[in-house]
Design a protein around this motif. Structure first.
Motif: not given
Length: 283
Positions: A2-14
């Motif tokens: 049991v725990g949250e599900a989500l979408v990671d919107v990832v911005t990299t260092s570039d």
């Protein structure tokens, strides 16, 4: 699980931005599924494009749902920014609530991160914990998110309440410092043990991991690996602990820690929360 599900919107260092299915609970569920363990997962997401990507991601690793997840108007997101050293900072757009959960008779129950802290879902989590059969083992991952939950007395009380159910509490050294500022790792672990936790497993970044009980402490070193990012590393470590303990809860603690560290090393070596399969871990 049991725990949250989500979408990671990832911005990299570039400056590049990509989306990856994730969330602490989903990451653990996927990691265990990829290791061949049967997983039933209680979480929530919407019937939208991001929710459908989460559903496909979970199903691809053999994860089945323990409740109807479609109780949200939109799927939660975490805006993750990756720094040059691979670490991540997060800004959340998240709602946490749960539908009715079919508990069954689980061997392990993993509770993590926001699940016992953020209302209204936290109340459902404690109802689940109260109703577990005595045979179920509980692993609770503190995985603090102070930017979302804060760090006040109410948050600490809920974390401590969850820890009291746990056969194993997993935390990073940063989690423990945030929860109990200034008292150090050992005393923080002692406080959790005093609440009723059977053991405290602590990740210490590049310094490895530790298993702490009332009888003493066991340490293992970190694996040498090129870090792409740290998203999902702690979740994979938690899944590795459950996997190592699955058939023998009394297994040598150094072996248990090493298994978790090895699994997490694979995840940090590639982008996003992308845990290893059994073949990758043992190959």
């Amino acid at each position: 699980m049991v725990g949250e599900a989500l979408v990671d919107v990832v911005t990299t260092s570039d400056g590049t931005t990509e989306e990856h299915p994730g969330g602490s609970g989903a990451n653990v569920a996927v990691a265990l599924g990829r290791l061949g363990r049967p997983v039933r997962y209680a979480a929530s997401y919407a019937d939208d494009a991001r929710g459908r990507s989460l559903a496909a991601h979970l199903a691809a690793s053999g994860v089945t749902m323990a409740c109807d997840p479609h109780v949200l108007d939109h799927t939660s997101t975490a805006q993750a920014t990756i720094t040059e050293d691979g670490s991540a900072t997060y800004v959340f757009d998240l709602e946490w609530k749960l539908g009715e959960i079919a508990v069954g008779t689980p061997r392990f129950v993993h509770v993590g991160s926001l699940a016992p802290v953020l209302s209204p879902g936290a109340e459902s989590v404690f109802e689940l914990l109260d109703g577990l059969p005595e045979s179920a083992r509980v692993l609770y991952d503190i995985n603090m998110r102070p930017t979302l939950t804060g760090t006040g007395e109410e948050v600490a009380e809920r974390i401590e309440r969850a820890a009291a159910y746990a056969d194993v509490v997993k935390a990073s050294d940063e989690d423990l410092e945030t929860l109990y500022p200034g008292i150090g790792l050992e005393k923080a672990a002692e406080r959790l043990l005093g609440l009723g936790a059977g053991a405290v497993a602590v990740t210490r970044g590049g310094d490895g991991a530790s298993w702490i009980t009332a009888d003493g402490r066991v340490d293992v070193g970190a694996e040498e690996v090129t870090v792409v990012d740290t998203i999902g590393a702690g979740d994979t470590f938690s899944a590795g602990l459950v996997d190592a303990l699955w058939d023998d809860f009394d297994r040598d603690r150094r072996e248990v820690l090493a298994h978790g560290v090895r699994a997490a090393a694979v995840t940090v070596s590639r982008a996003g929360a992308n845990p290893p399969t059994r073949a990758e871990l043992e190959g």
